[in-house]
Design a protein around this motif. Sequence first.
Motif, PDB file in Angstrom:
ATOM      1  N   ARG A 279       0.812  -1.218   0.000  1.00  0.00           N
ATOM      2  CA  ARG A 279       0.000   0.000   0.000  1.00  0.00           C
ATOM      3  C   ARG A 279       0.850   1.275   0.000  1.00  0.00           C
ATOM      4  N   ALA A 280       2.149   1.132  -0.069  1.00  0.00           N
ATOM      5  CA  ALA A 280       3.040   2.284   0.032  1.00  0.00           C
ATOM      6  C   ALA A 280       3.343   2.884  -1.338  1.00  0.00           C
ATOM      7  N   SER A 281       3.377   4.205  -1.392  1.00  0.00           N
ATOM      8  CA  SER A 281       3.800   4.893  -2.612  1.00  0.00           C
ATOM      9  C   SER A 281       5.233   5.391  -2.508  1.00  0.00           C
ATOM     10  N   THR A 282       5.856   5.241  -1.359  1.00  0.00           N
ATOM     11  CA  THR A 282       7.226   5.710  -1.160  1.00  0.00           C
ATOM     12  C   THR A 282       8.244   4.802  -1.840  1.00  0.00           C
ATOM     13  N   LEU A 283       8.010   3.498  -1.813  1.00  0.00           N
ATOM     14  CA  LEU A 283       8.983   2.561  -2.358  1.00  0.00           C
ATOM     15  C   LEU A 283       9.114   2.746  -3.864  1.00  0.00           C
ATOM     16  N   GLY A 284      10.345   2.769  -4.320  1.00  0.00           N
ATOM     17  CA  GLY A 284      10.623   2.982  -5.737  1.00  0.00           C
ATOM     18  C   GLY A 284      10.777   4.443  -6.115  1.00  0.00           C
ATOM     19  N   ARG A 285      10.551   5.351  -5.175  1.00  0.00           N
ATOM     20  CA  ARG A 285      10.665   6.789  -5.457  1.00  0.00           C
ATOM     21  C   ARG A 285      12.009   7.346  -5.023  1.00  0.00           C
ATOM     22  N   ARG A 286      12.387   8.456  -5.650  1.00  0.00           N
ATOM     23  CA  ARG A 286      13.457   9.287  -5.131  1.00  0.00           C
ATOM     24  C   ARG A 286      12.905  10.037  -3.928  1.00  0.00           C
ATOM     25  N   VAL A 287      13.636  10.016  -2.829  1.00  0.00           N
ATOM     26  CA  VAL A 287      13.164  10.657  -1.602  1.00  0.00           C
ATOM     27  C   VAL A 287      14.277  11.464  -0.958  1.00  0.00           C
ATOM     28  N   ARG A 288      13.870  12.417  -0.145  1.00  0.00           N
ATOM     29  CA  ARG A 288      14.779  13.103   0.768  1.00  0.00           C
ATOM     30  C   ARG A 288      14.191  12.967   2.163  1.00  0.00           C
ATOM     31  N   VAL A 289      14.940  12.388   3.080  1.00  0.00           N
ATOM     32  CA  VAL A 289      14.472  12.232   4.450  1.00  0.00           C
ATOM     33  C   VAL A 289      15.330  13.102   5.351  1.00  0.00           C
ATOM     34  N   GLU A 290      14.692  14.037   6.032  1.00  0.00           N
ATOM     35  CA  GLU A 290      15.399  14.897   6.981  1.00  0.00           C
ATOM     36  C   GLU A 290      15.515  14.159   8.308  1.00  0.00           C
ATOM     37  N   THR A 291      16.734  13.866   8.704  1.00  0.00           N
ATOM     38  CA  THR A 291      16.983  13.150   9.949  1.00  0.00           C
ATOM     39  C   THR A 291      17.749  14.054  10.906  1.00  0.00           C
ATOM     40  N   ALA A 292      17.890  13.595  12.134  1.00  0.00           N
ATOM     41  CA  ALA A 292      18.610  14.383  13.141  1.00  0.00           C
ATOM     42  C   ALA A 292      20.061  14.612  12.753  1.00  0.00           C
ATOM     43  N   SER A 293      20.631  13.729  11.932  1.00  0.00           N
ATOM     44  CA  SER A 293      22.035  13.853  11.519  1.00  0.00           C
ATOM     45  C   SER A 293      22.194  14.441  10.120  1.00  0.00           C
ATOM     46  N   GLY A 294      21.075  14.925   9.545  1.00  0.00           N
ATOM     47  CA  GLY A 294      21.148  15.534   8.223  1.00  0.00           C
ATOM     48  C   GLY A 294      20.284  14.789   7.221  1.00  0.00           C
ATOM     49  N   PRO A 295      20.166  15.352   6.002  1.00  0.00           N
ATOM     50  CA  PRO A 295      19.295  14.742   4.997  1.00  0.00           C
ATOM     51  C   PRO A 295      19.898  13.486   4.391  1.00  0.00           C
ATOM     52  N   VAL A 296      19.015  12.550   4.052  1.00  0.00           N
ATOM     53  CA  VAL A 296      19.404  11.346   3.332  1.00  0.00           C
ATOM     54  C   VAL A 296      18.613  11.347   2.023  1.00  0.00           C
ATOM     55  N   VAL A 297      19.322  11.317   0.890  1.00  0.00           N
ATOM     56  CA  VAL A 297      18.690  11.410  -0.419  1.00  0.00           C
ATOM     57  C   VAL A 297      19.025  10.173  -1.234  1.00  0.00           C
ATOM     58  N   GLY A 298      18.011   9.615  -1.877  1.00  0.00           N
ATOM     59  CA  GLY A 298      18.225   8.445  -2.725  1.00  0.00           C
ATOM     60  C   GLY A 298      16.905   7.837  -3.117  1.00  0.00           C
ATOM     61  N   THR A 299      16.933   6.590  -3.495  1.00  0.00           N
ATOM     62  CA  THR A 299      15.723   5.862  -3.891  1.00  0.00           C
ATOM     63  C   THR A 299      15.299   4.940  -2.766  1.00  0.00           C
ATOM     64  N   ALA A 300      14.055   5.076  -2.331  1.00  0.00           N
ATOM     65  CA  ALA A 300      13.527   4.191  -1.285  1.00  0.00           C
ATOM     66  C   ALA A 300      13.289   2.816  -1.892  1.00  0.00           C
ATOM     67  N   VAL A 301      13.917   1.798  -1.322  1.00  0.00           N
ATOM     68  CA  VAL A 301      13.835   0.472  -1.938  1.00  0.00           C
ATOM     69  C   VAL A 301      13.107  -0.555  -1.086  1.00  0.00           C
ATOM     70  N   ASP A 302      12.962  -0.293   0.227  1.00  0.00           N
ATOM     71  CA  ASP A 302      12.288  -1.295   1.060  1.00  0.00           C
ATOM     72  C   ASP A 302      11.990  -0.696   2.421  1.00  0.00           C
ATOM     73  N   VAL A 303      11.169  -1.410   3.188  1.00  0.00           N
ATOM     74  CA  VAL A 303      10.977  -1.114   4.600  1.00  0.00           C
ATOM     75  C   VAL A 303      11.287  -2.394   5.364  1.00  0.00           C
ATOM     76  N   GLU A 304      12.056  -2.256   6.454  1.00  0.00           N
ATOM     77  CA  GLU A 304      12.467  -3.404   7.251  1.00  0.00           C
ATOM     78  C   GLU A 304      11.942  -3.253   8.670  1.00  0.00           C
ATOM     79  N   SER A 305      11.774  -4.387   9.350  1.00  0.00           N
ATOM     80  CA  SER A 305      11.296  -4.376  10.723  1.00  0.00           C
ATOM     81  C   SER A 305      12.269  -3.601  11.603  1.00  0.00           C
ATOM     82  N   PRO A 306      11.751  -2.753  12.527  1.00  0.00           N
ATOM     83  CA  PRO A 306      10.327  -2.577  12.829  1.00  0.00           C
ATOM     84  C   PRO A 306       9.688  -1.402  12.102  1.00  0.00           C
TER      85      PRO A 306
END
Length: 333
Positions: A279-306
């Motif tokens: 049901r996710a639209s994020t996987l397979g997309r180019r994304v930018r994730v703002e994290t506490a240690s800075g942005p992470v940019v790339g292609t979202a390829v999977d989600v892992e537990s948890p």
Amino acid sequence: MDTRRALLAALADGPISGPALADELGVSRAAVWKAVEALREEGFAVESTSAGYVAPADPPYCAAGIEFGLDAPYAVEYRDRLPSTNDRARELASEGAADVAVVADEQTGSRGRLDREWVAPSGGVWVSILTRPTVPAARAPLFTLAAAVATVDACREIDVDAHIKWPNDVLVGDGKVGDGTDGVGDGGRKVAGRGGRKVAGILTEMEGEADRVSWLVVGVGVNANLDPAALPDAATSLRAEAGGDVDRRRVAATLLERYAALAATADRADQILSAWRDRASTLGRRVRVETASGPVVGTAVDVESPGALVIDTAEGERRVHAGDCEHLRDADA
């Protein structure tokens, strides 16, 4: 099962007489009458007919209405107005309660992730589910994923094609890269690019120790019968997407049932992760994730537990456990 819930279950099977109800529930006829009157006072208009008691043809949006025919182990506490359903669920947790869904028609002090404002006027589906799962605290993010899946399924049940943006936003309008929908008019509103328009959000809170969860509250806010003009930019409502008011009782019941089924599998995780991926639209997309240690940019390829998002970056795969995710067009990367 208490008399009230048992009465609702019996009414779901069709007309039933007072004496038959008393026998079936193992209570006096006076207790049956008292329970029926309590339902009527709540707004659940049980009718007395020659064939017996009959449930209303169109159950209202109230505790009894949501519990009527509900295939989930939750008692429903309904309020016309609350500051926050999550706060109320936390109060109930401190009192030792479990398996309660707190529902409000309106929230006056609601909040989203990172204490962001969440508009929650009358007409939405605002619900917080209190449980005490027997899992380590590290698995708590799985319940957020389960709630996102349940919310998408509740939207799709009424023919609104929703999807998930990691970690906990439910959107409509796909706005997929290269499909020509970014910025194209949709019913007088522009489709928000990079994933669509937000129709629901999720906020999970918990208390516990490393090896166990004491209590867990998953709060879900769905913009159901709301005017999009009253919502923040890039948000929408089920009413706008469906072309008219939706049955909030049905949305709430489907959400609770689907969440209960998935939450029961949290000790294994695979079923929740598989349902989330579907049901996710994020996987397979180019994304930018703002994290506490800075942005992470790339292609979202999977989600892992948890619930970690796996991103293929120029420096290799990164696993992000928390952050704000933005769907990118190639030109934005």
